[in-house]
Design a protein around this motif. Structure first.
Motif, PDB file in Angstrom:
ATOM      1  N   ASP A  76       0.754  -4.029 -15.142  1.00 46.87           N
ATOM      2  CA  ASP A  76       1.983  -3.276 -14.894  1.00 46.87           C
ATOM      3  C   ASP A  76       2.178  -3.009 -13.407  1.00 46.87           C
ATOM      4  OD1 ASP A  76       2.613  -3.083 -17.621  1.00 46.87           O
ATOM      5  OD2 ASP A  76       1.234  -1.404 -17.858  1.00 46.87           O
ATOM      6  N   LYS A  77       1.726  -3.946 -12.581  1.00 43.30           N
ATOM      7  CA  LYS A  77       1.804  -3.750 -11.140  1.00 43.30           C
ATOM      8  C   LYS A  77       2.490  -4.929 -10.467  1.00 43.30           C
ATOM      9  CE  LYS A  77      -2.103  -0.674 -10.832  1.00 43.30           C
ATOM     10  NZ  LYS A  77      -3.183  -0.229  -9.997  1.00 43.30           N
ATOM     11  N   LYS A  78       2.882  -4.700  -9.237  1.00 40.65           N
ATOM     12  CA  LYS A  78       3.414  -5.778  -8.406  1.00 40.65           C
ATOM     13  C   LYS A  78       2.541  -5.879  -7.167  1.00 40.65           C
ATOM     14  CE  LYS A  78       6.861  -2.673  -6.437  1.00 40.65           C
ATOM     15  NZ  LYS A  78       8.267  -2.404  -6.289  1.00 40.65           N
ATOM     16  N   LEU A  79       2.462  -7.064  -6.615  1.00 37.10           N
ATOM     17  CA  LEU A  79       1.618  -7.317  -5.460  1.00 37.10           C
ATOM     18  C   LEU A  79       2.486  -7.283  -4.205  1.00 37.10           C
ATOM     19  CD1 LEU A  79      -1.346  -8.045  -4.827  1.00 37.10           C
ATOM     20  CD2 LEU A  79      -0.614 -10.421  -4.750  1.00 37.10           C
ATOM     21  N   MET A  80       2.175  -6.361  -3.311  1.00 32.37           N
ATOM     22  CA  MET A  80       2.937  -6.211  -2.070  1.00 32.37           C
ATOM     23  C   MET A  80       2.109  -6.750  -0.904  1.00 32.37           C
ATOM     24  SD  MET A  80       5.713  -4.885  -3.177  1.00 32.37           S
ATOM     25  CE  MET A  80       6.567  -4.412  -1.694  1.00 32.37           C
ATOM     26  N   LYS A  81       2.778  -7.450  -0.007  1.00 31.34           N
ATOM     27  CA  LYS A  81       2.120  -8.028   1.168  1.00 31.34           C
ATOM     28  C   LYS A  81       2.657  -7.334   2.412  1.00 31.34           C
ATOM     29  CE  LYS A  81       1.549 -12.484   3.500  1.00 31.34           C
ATOM     30  NZ  LYS A  81       1.898 -13.924   3.446  1.00 31.34           N
ATOM     31  N   VAL A  82       1.747  -6.767   3.205  1.00 24.91           N
ATOM     32  CA  VAL A  82       2.107  -6.099   4.453  1.00 24.91           C
ATOM     33  C   VAL A  82       1.573  -6.954   5.594  1.00 24.91           C
ATOM     34  CG1 VAL A  82       1.877  -4.021   5.855  1.00 24.91           C
ATOM     35  CG2 VAL A  82       2.025  -3.833   3.368  1.00 24.91           C
ATOM     36  N   GLU A  83       2.484  -7.453   6.419  1.00 25.96           N
ATOM     37  CA  GLU A  83       2.087  -8.281   7.555  1.00 25.96           C
ATOM     38  C   GLU A  83       2.037  -7.422   8.808  1.00 25.96           C
ATOM     39  OE1 GLU A  83       4.344 -11.868   7.884  1.00 25.96           O
ATOM     40  OE2 GLU A  83       4.218 -12.233   5.739  1.00 25.96           O
ATOM     41  N   MET A  84       1.034  -7.709   9.652  1.00 26.93           N
ATOM     42  CA  MET A  84       0.845  -6.904  10.861  1.00 26.93           C
ATOM     43  C   MET A  84       0.283  -7.755  11.987  1.00 26.93           C
ATOM     44  SD  MET A  84      -2.404  -4.728   9.451  1.00 26.93           S
ATOM     45  CE  MET A  84      -1.590  -4.349   7.930  1.00 26.93           C
ATOM     46  N   LYS A  85       0.429  -7.229  13.192  1.00 29.10           N
ATOM     47  CA  LYS A  85      -0.117  -7.864  14.388  1.00 29.10           C
ATOM     48  C   LYS A  85      -1.012  -6.832  15.063  1.00 29.10           C
ATOM     49  CE  LYS A  85       2.724  -8.726  17.803  1.00 29.10           C
ATOM     50  NZ  LYS A  85       3.722  -9.327  18.692  1.00 29.10           N
ATOM     51  N   ILE A  86      -2.247  -7.263  15.409  1.00 37.00           N
ATOM     52  CA  ILE A  86      -3.226  -6.346  15.993  1.00 37.00           C
ATOM     53  C   ILE A  86      -3.760  -6.942  17.288  1.00 37.00           C
ATOM     54  CG2 ILE A  86      -5.387  -5.101  15.637  1.00 37.00           C
ATOM     55  CD1 ILE A  86      -4.889  -5.428  12.617  1.00 37.00           C
ATOM     56  N   ILE A 138       0.570  -2.215  -6.512  1.00 39.01           N
ATOM     57  CA  ILE A 138       1.128  -0.892  -6.789  1.00 39.01           C
ATOM     58  C   ILE A 138       1.914  -0.944  -8.094  1.00 39.01           C
ATOM     59  CG2 ILE A 138       1.223  -0.312  -4.334  1.00 39.01           C
ATOM     60  CD1 ILE A 138       4.250  -0.756  -4.440  1.00 39.01           C
ATOM     61  N   PRO A 139       2.109   0.180  -8.771  1.00 38.47           N
ATOM     62  CA  PRO A 139       2.897   0.177 -10.008  1.00 38.47           C
ATOM     63  C   PRO A 139       4.298  -0.403  -9.781  1.00 38.47           C
ATOM     64  CG  PRO A 139       1.752   2.255  -9.764  1.00 38.47           C
ATOM     65  CD  PRO A 139       1.547   1.500  -8.478  1.00 38.47           C
ATOM     66  N   LYS A 140       4.792  -1.126 -10.789  1.00 43.10           N
ATOM     67  CA  LYS A 140       6.082  -1.831 -10.666  1.00 43.10           C
ATOM     68  C   LYS A 140       7.253  -0.903 -10.353  1.00 43.10           C
ATOM     69  CE  LYS A 140       5.061  -5.900 -13.352  1.00 43.10           C
ATOM     70  NZ  LYS A 140       5.344  -6.692 -14.535  1.00 43.10           N
ATOM     71  N   ASP A 141       7.213   0.308 -10.824  1.00 40.27           N
ATOM     72  CA  ASP A 141       8.347   1.215 -10.627  1.00 40.27           C
ATOM     73  C   ASP A 141       8.236   2.038  -9.345  1.00 40.27           C
ATOM     74  OD1 ASP A 141       6.168   2.647 -11.553  1.00 40.27           O
ATOM     75  OD2 ASP A 141       7.375   4.055 -12.711  1.00 40.27           O
TER      76      ASP A 141
END
Length: 164
Positions: A76-86, A138-141
């Motif tokens: 019941d989750k969705k996969l989120m991708k956070v892109e960053m530059k370090i 994270i949860p889908k909603d």
């Protein structure tokens, strides 16, 4: 007299029937939350690292075929991708791992990173910049409201709020 008794009986019957009916409230439509992006600010400087959040994307449909997801965890989750530059602003090597990041979702719960093959995880050489991604299930909603970087070995802590 018969008319009055008949009228009273019918009023009592109608009131009983009316009180027995269910008072159903109209169903509220589900509010779908929209994931917003980071404000266009200067990169954050966190203990000799310059970290810039670039984007947040729903990666549920663009998962590489070589990646095996744990179906039970993502039911019941969705996969989120956070892109960053370090950028490492020192002359020393600094190890960086995706596990140092977590998110606060719109339910008020913290979610740790979801390990993927192409996630951020390397040593940043002195005066060098790397670009990478961290994944979160994270949860889908819900949506991501805040990203937290915490490195206890270097006593580093920073939070990025996602604009609304």
């Amino acid at each position: 007299m018969k008319k009055i008794i008949l009228l009273l009986c019918s009023l009592v019957t109608i009131s009983i029937l009316a009180s027995c009916q269910k008072n159903e409230e109209p169903a509220k439509p589900a509010v779908k939350q929209t994931q917003h992006a980071f404000p266009k600010e200067k990169p954050a400087i966190v203990t000799s690292l310059k970290i810039e959040m670039l984007s947040i994307k729903d990666a549920s449909k663009s998962i590489p075929k070589t990646e095996k997801l744990r179906d039970k965890e993502l039911k019941d989750k969705k996969l989120m991708k956070v892109e960053m530059k370090i950028e490492n602003m020192t002359e020393y090597n600094i190890p960086m791992a995706a596990s140092l990041f977590k998110v606060l979702d719109s339910n008020g719960k913290y979610q740790s990173n979801y390990p993927m093959l192409d996630e951020l995880g390397e040593t940043i050489a002195g005066k060098k910049t790397v670009q990478g991604a961290v994944y979160f299930a994270i949860p889908k909603d819900t949506v991501i409201e805040k990203i937290v970087f915490e490195d206890p070995t270097r006593d580093a802590f920073y939070e990025w709020a996602v604009e609304k």
